[in-house]
Design a protein around this motif. Structure first.
Motif, PDB file in Angstrom:
ATOM      1  N   MET A   1      62.694  66.553  32.205  1.00 20.83           N
ATOM      2  CA  MET A   1      61.592  66.054  31.381  1.00 20.83           C
ATOM      3  C   MET A   1      60.291  66.678  31.846  1.00 20.83           C
ATOM      4  N   LEU A   2      59.547  67.224  30.911  1.00 25.07           N
ATOM      5  CA  LEU A   2      58.292  67.905  31.215  1.00 25.07           C
ATOM      6  C   LEU A   2      57.133  66.909  31.167  1.00 25.07           C
ATOM      7  N   VAL A   3      56.191  67.053  32.092  1.00 28.08           N
ATOM      8  CA  VAL A   3      54.971  66.238  32.077  1.00 28.08           C
ATOM      9  C   VAL A   3      53.808  67.154  31.706  1.00 28.08           C
ATOM     10  N   ILE A   4      53.154  66.828  30.594  1.00 23.59           N
ATOM     11  CA  ILE A   4      52.066  67.635  30.050  1.00 23.59           C
ATOM     12  C   ILE A   4      50.753  66.891  30.260  1.00 23.59           C
ATOM     13  N   GLY A   5      49.803  67.525  30.919  1.00 22.85           N
ATOM     14  CA  GLY A   5      48.482  66.940  31.076  1.00 22.85           C
ATOM     15  C   GLY A   5      47.508  67.561  30.092  1.00 22.85           C
ATOM     16  N   LEU A   6      46.746  66.729  29.387  1.00 20.37           N
ATOM     17  CA  LEU A   6      45.746  67.222  28.446  1.00 20.37           C
ATOM     18  C   LEU A   6      44.390  67.267  29.129  1.00 20.37           C
ATOM     19  N   ILE A   7      43.716  68.412  29.033  1.00 23.33           N
ATOM     20  CA  ILE A   7      42.389  68.560  29.622  1.00 23.33           C
ATOM     21  C   ILE A   7      41.462  69.225  28.612  1.00 23.33           C
ATOM     22  N   GLY A   8      40.166  69.094  28.850  1.00 25.67           N
ATOM     23  CA  GLY A   8      39.157  69.664  27.951  1.00 25.67           C
ATOM     24  C   GLY A   8      37.891  68.839  28.024  1.00 25.67           C
ATOM     25  N   GLY A   9      36.878  69.267  27.301  1.00 23.74           N
ATOM     26  CA  GLY A   9      35.628  68.533  27.272  1.00 23.74           C
ATOM     27  C   GLY A   9      35.748  67.224  26.516  1.00 23.74           C
ATOM     28  N   ILE A  10      34.752  66.381  26.684  1.00 25.52           N
ATOM     29  CA  ILE A  10      34.706  65.122  25.939  1.00 25.52           C
ATOM     30  C   ILE A  10      34.620  65.429  24.446  1.00 25.52           C
ATOM     31  N   ALA A  11      35.374  64.665  23.651  1.00 22.37           N
ATOM     32  CA  ALA A  11      35.386  64.808  22.192  1.00 22.37           C
ATOM     33  C   ALA A  11      35.872  66.182  21.748  1.00 22.37           C
ATOM     34  N   SER A  12      36.746  66.776  22.540  1.00 23.73           N
ATOM     35  CA  SER A  12      37.295  68.088  22.170  1.00 23.73           C
ATOM     36  C   SER A  12      38.471  67.978  21.207  1.00 23.73           C
TER      37      SER A  12
ATOM     38  N   ILE B   1      50.131  63.049  29.512  1.00 18.93           N
ATOM     39  CA  ILE B   1      49.089  62.234  30.133  1.00 18.93           C
ATOM     40  C   ILE B   1      47.769  62.578  29.462  1.00 18.93           C
ATOM     41  N   ASP B   2      47.224  61.614  28.730  1.00 13.27           N
ATOM     42  CA  ASP B   2      45.941  61.771  28.041  1.00 13.27           C
ATOM     43  C   ASP B   2      44.904  60.995  28.846  1.00 13.27           C
ATOM     44  N   ALA B   3      44.153  61.722  29.684  1.00 13.04           N
ATOM     45  CA  ALA B   3      43.214  61.079  30.599  1.00 13.04           C
ATOM     46  C   ALA B   3      41.939  61.906  30.696  1.00 13.04           C
ATOM     47  N   PRO B   4      40.785  61.329  30.395  1.00 19.95           N
ATOM     48  CA  PRO B   4      39.529  62.082  30.462  1.00 19.95           C
ATOM     49  C   PRO B   4      39.266  62.698  31.834  1.00 19.95           C
TER      50      PRO B   4
END
Length: 200
Positions: A1-12, A114-117
């Protein structure tokens, strides 16, 4: 199982990407939702009241997140109050994430998102196999922040100042999607990303 982390600027557009990955079969772990849960644990609530007083509670005795935000993003207080809050919440959120990832790894779930600011800032990048950067121009992010969160450009800048610089996030990413055009374009890029993953 793959764990994908989401990153980027605020409101991207990270939430839009998370939603599409969910449609494709991934399970999304939402740090904001986890924070909502853990901030009202009795131990956390007591620590916050000890620090800031009962004025941070709403009429039913729950923590008022807007009152907390005013304190931790205050220019007068610096970053010490934010660090205090993160020191309380981040270990508990990580514990939840680790428990859920361990549980999901025993199921047919192909991937967890993982959707984490503050994913990188909190040290949760080490939980991830893939870091997907959602790129979006500042003007677009300012427009979304204003329309969806009622934030001024100054508010966005204040919130973003406590995060890693966007270029550093971009540097740490393993994959990229661009949220500069239509939702259809973003969706197509997310689907292409998904198809290229080794374990989906």
């Amino acid at each position: 199982m793959l764990v994908i982390g989401l990153i980027g600027g605020i409101a991207s557009g990270k939430s839009a990407v998370a939603k599409e990955l969910s449609v494709l079969g991934a399970t999304v772990l939402d740090a904001d939702a986890a924070a909502h849960r853990v901030i009202n644990r009795s131990s956390v609530r007591s620590a916050l009241v000890d620090r800031w007083g009962a004025s941070i509670l709403d009429e039913v005795g729950q923590v008022d997140r807007r009152a907390v935000a005013k304190r931790v993003f205050s220019a007068d207080l610096g970053r010490s109050e934010l660090k205090f809050l993160e020191g309380l919440l981040h270990p508990l959120i990580r514990q939840e994430f680790e428990t859920e990832i361990a549980s999901l790894s025993q199921t047919p779930t192909p991937a967890v998102v993982i959707d984490a600011p503050l994913l990188l800032e909190a040290g949760w990048g080490e939980l991830c196999d893939v870091l997907l950067f959602v790129d979006s121009p500042l003007a677009d992010r300012q427009s979304r922040a204003e329309n969806l969160r009622n934030w001024s450009p100054n508010e966005l800048a204040t919130r973003e100042a406590v995060q890693l610089p966007i270029e550093e996030k971009r540097h740490q990413a393993t994959h990229f999607v661009s949220n500069e055009g239509s939702l259809e374009s973003l969706t197509a890029q997310v689907r292409q990303f998904w198809q290229q993953l080794p374990q989906t």
